[in-house]
Enzyme design. Structure first.
Site, mmCIF file in Angstrom:
data_model
loop_
_atom_site.group_PDB
_atom_site.id
_atom_site.type_symbol
_atom_site.label_atom_id
_atom_site.label_comp_id
_atom_site.label_asym_id
_atom_site.label_seq_id
_atom_site.Cartn_x
_atom_site.Cartn_y
_atom_site.Cartn_z
ATOM 1 N N HIS A 39 -18.015 0.136 -18.225
ATOM 2 C CA HIS A 39 -19.239 -0.415 -17.650
ATOM 3 C C HIS A 39 -20.125 -1.018 -18.743
ATOM 4 O O HIS A 39 -20.695 -2.104 -18.580
ATOM 5 C CB HIS A 39 -19.979 0.689 -16.894
ATOM 6 C CG HIS A 39 -21.168 0.228 -16.139
ATOM 7 N ND1 HIS A 39 -22.208 1.059 -15.817
ATOM 8 C CD2 HIS A 39 -21.499 -0.990 -15.630
ATOM 9 C CE1 HIS A 39 -23.127 0.394 -15.146
ATOM 10 N NE2 HIS A 39 -22.726 -0.865 -15.023
ATOM 11 N N GLU A 90 -28.915 -3.375 -23.796
ATOM 12 C CA GLU A 90 -27.967 -3.242 -22.691
ATOM 13 C C GLU A 90 -27.633 -1.788 -22.417
ATOM 14 O O GLU A 90 -27.352 -1.420 -21.275
ATOM 15 C CB GLU A 90 -26.692 -4.040 -22.983
ATOM 16 C CG GLU A 90 -26.860 -5.525 -22.807
ATOM 17 C CD GLU A 90 -27.471 -5.894 -21.458
ATOM 18 O OE1 GLU A 90 -26.911 -5.499 -20.409
ATOM 19 O OE2 GLU A 90 -28.514 -6.573 -21.454
ATOM 20 N N GLU A 104 -18.697 -4.331 -19.875
ATOM 21 C CA GLU A 104 -19.002 -5.377 -18.888
ATOM 22 C C GLU A 104 -20.372 -5.991 -19.174
ATOM 23 O O GLU A 104 -20.543 -7.211 -19.169
ATOM 24 C CB GLU A 104 -18.961 -4.776 -17.484
ATOM 25 C CG GLU A 104 -19.470 -5.703 -16.388
ATOM 26 C CD GLU A 104 -20.210 -4.947 -15.306
ATOM 27 O OE1 GLU A 104 -21.321 -5.380 -14.940
ATOM 28 O OE2 GLU A 104 -19.692 -3.916 -14.836
ATOM 29 N N HIS A 105 -21.356 -5.138 -19.442
ATOM 30 C CA HIS A 105 -22.704 -5.623 -19.769
ATOM 31 C C HIS A 105 -22.709 -6.435 -21.061
ATOM 32 O O HIS A 105 -23.347 -7.488 -21.154
ATOM 33 C CB HIS A 105 -23.659 -4.440 -19.929
ATOM 34 C CG HIS A 105 -24.225 -3.926 -18.647
ATOM 35 N ND1 HIS A 105 -25.544 -4.071 -18.300
ATOM 36 C CD2 HIS A 105 -23.641 -3.268 -17.619
ATOM 37 C CE1 HIS A 105 -25.762 -3.523 -17.117
ATOM 38 N NE2 HIS A 105 -24.624 -3.015 -16.683
#
Length: 257
Positions: free
Chosen positions: A46, A125, A49-50
Site C-alpha cells: 500500500h 505519504e 502504491e502511494h
C-alpha cells in the site's frame, strides 16, 4: 488507495455524450498485493502504491502526473488488494496541443520504469497512509476484515498479529511478529500505518526505504503486469504507442528477494 473508485451513473454517461467528450483510459495491474508484504513491514504494498505518484526520473516534480491530468480534465486513482495492485486513469481523448491519451500514457509508464521512490515526500505519504487507516479503522467493514485477519493468524501459543508474549492482545494495527508456525497471508495487516511502517521497523534497525525499493524491483516487472488501453484509434496505432511507452519496463525482476 485501499478504497475503490465509484463508477458514474447513466446520467453522467449521457452528459459526456452530450458534451461531445470522448474519454480514453488505461489500467495496469501488477500481480502483487498485501499478501506479499514481509511480516516485518506490513502495509508495504500500500505504501509503495502511494510512493509511485511522487515523481519519476523523467517527471521529478511533485505530483506532475496528477497536475497534468487535472489540467486536461482527466482522473486517476490506484488501489491495493490482497493479491494485486491496480493503477488507472481516464482523460478526454483530444486536448490542448498534443493528444492527451499518449502524453498521459507516457507519463503513466514512467511509474513502472524509473520512479524516484524517495525524497522528502516519503514521510508525507507515510502520513497519508496513516490518515487513511485512522479514517477507516472504525468502519464496520474494515473492523470485520481485521477481525477475520486476526482469526487467520491464531495459532495457539505462537506470536501473532497484535499479540504480545505476556500482555495479551495488542492494539488494532500492531504488526505481526513472525511465527515458527505457518500462517495464512490474509492474517497480515494490509492497510499499514505509522506503527508498522516506521515505529517498529526503526526499532528493529530496518531501513524502510531500502526495503521499499527492493520490493519494487522484485515485483514490478513486465511479466508480472497486465495492461489495458482504451482509445478511439486503430489497433496498430495503440499497439505502437504502448510499445514506445512500455518497452523499457524490465521483462524480469531486477532483483530476487
Amino acid at each position: 488507495d485501499e478504497g475503490k473508485d465509484v463508477d458514474g451513473d447513466e446520467s453522467d454517461d449521457e452528459d459526456d455524450e452530450d458534451d461531445g467528450l470522448r474519454k480514453a483510459a488505461a489500467a495496469l495491474l501488477v500481480n502483487v498485493g498485501s499478501y506479499h508484504d514481509p511480516p516485518y513491514l506490513q502495509g508495504l504494498s500500500h505504501f509503495l502504491e502511494h510512493m509511485l505518484f511522487l515523481g519519476t526520473e523523467k517527471y521529478p516534480a511533485d505530483n506532475e502526473y496528477d497536475a497534468f491530468l487535472s489540467r486536461e480534465g482527466g482522473t486517476n486513482n490506484a488501489y491495493t488488494e490482497m493479491e494485486h495492485t491496480l493503477y488507472h486513469f481516464a482523460i478526454p481523448q483530444e486536448g490542448t496541443g498534443e493528444k492527451n491519451i499518449w502524453k498521459a500514457l507516457e507519463m503513466f509508464s514512467t511509474f513502472f520504469k524509473c520512479p524516484l521512490l524517495g525524497g522528502e515526500q516519503a514521510h508525507r505519504e507515510l502520513n497519508a497512509v496513516e490518515s487513511e487507516f485512522e479514517m477507516n479503522k472504525m468502519d464496520d467493514d474494515t473492523r470485520l476484515q481485521q477481525l477475520m485477519c486476526f482469526s487467520c493468524g491464531m495459532d495457539g501459543e505462537a506470536k501473532i498479529m497484535g499479540r504480545n508474549d505476556n500482555s495479551g492482545y495488542g492494539k488494532f494495527g500492531d504488526s505481526m511478529q513472525q511465527s515458527e508456525n505457518s500462517f495464512h497471508p490474509f492474517a497480515k495487516f494490509s492497510w499499514g500505518n505509522m506503527q508498522t511502517l516506521k515505529v517498529e521497523p526503526e526499532a528493529n534497525g530496518i531501513d524502510v526505504m531500502k526495503e521499499l525499493k527492493e520490493y519494487y524491483h522484485a515485483h514490478y516487472f513486465a511479466r508480472n503486469m497486465r495492461l489495458v488501453v482504451m482509445a478511439g484509434y486503430e489497433l496498430d496505432e495503440i499497439q505502437r504507442r504502448v510499445v514506445e511507452c512500455f518497452r523499457d519496463v524490465p521483462a524480469d525482476p531486477r532483483i530476487v528477494i
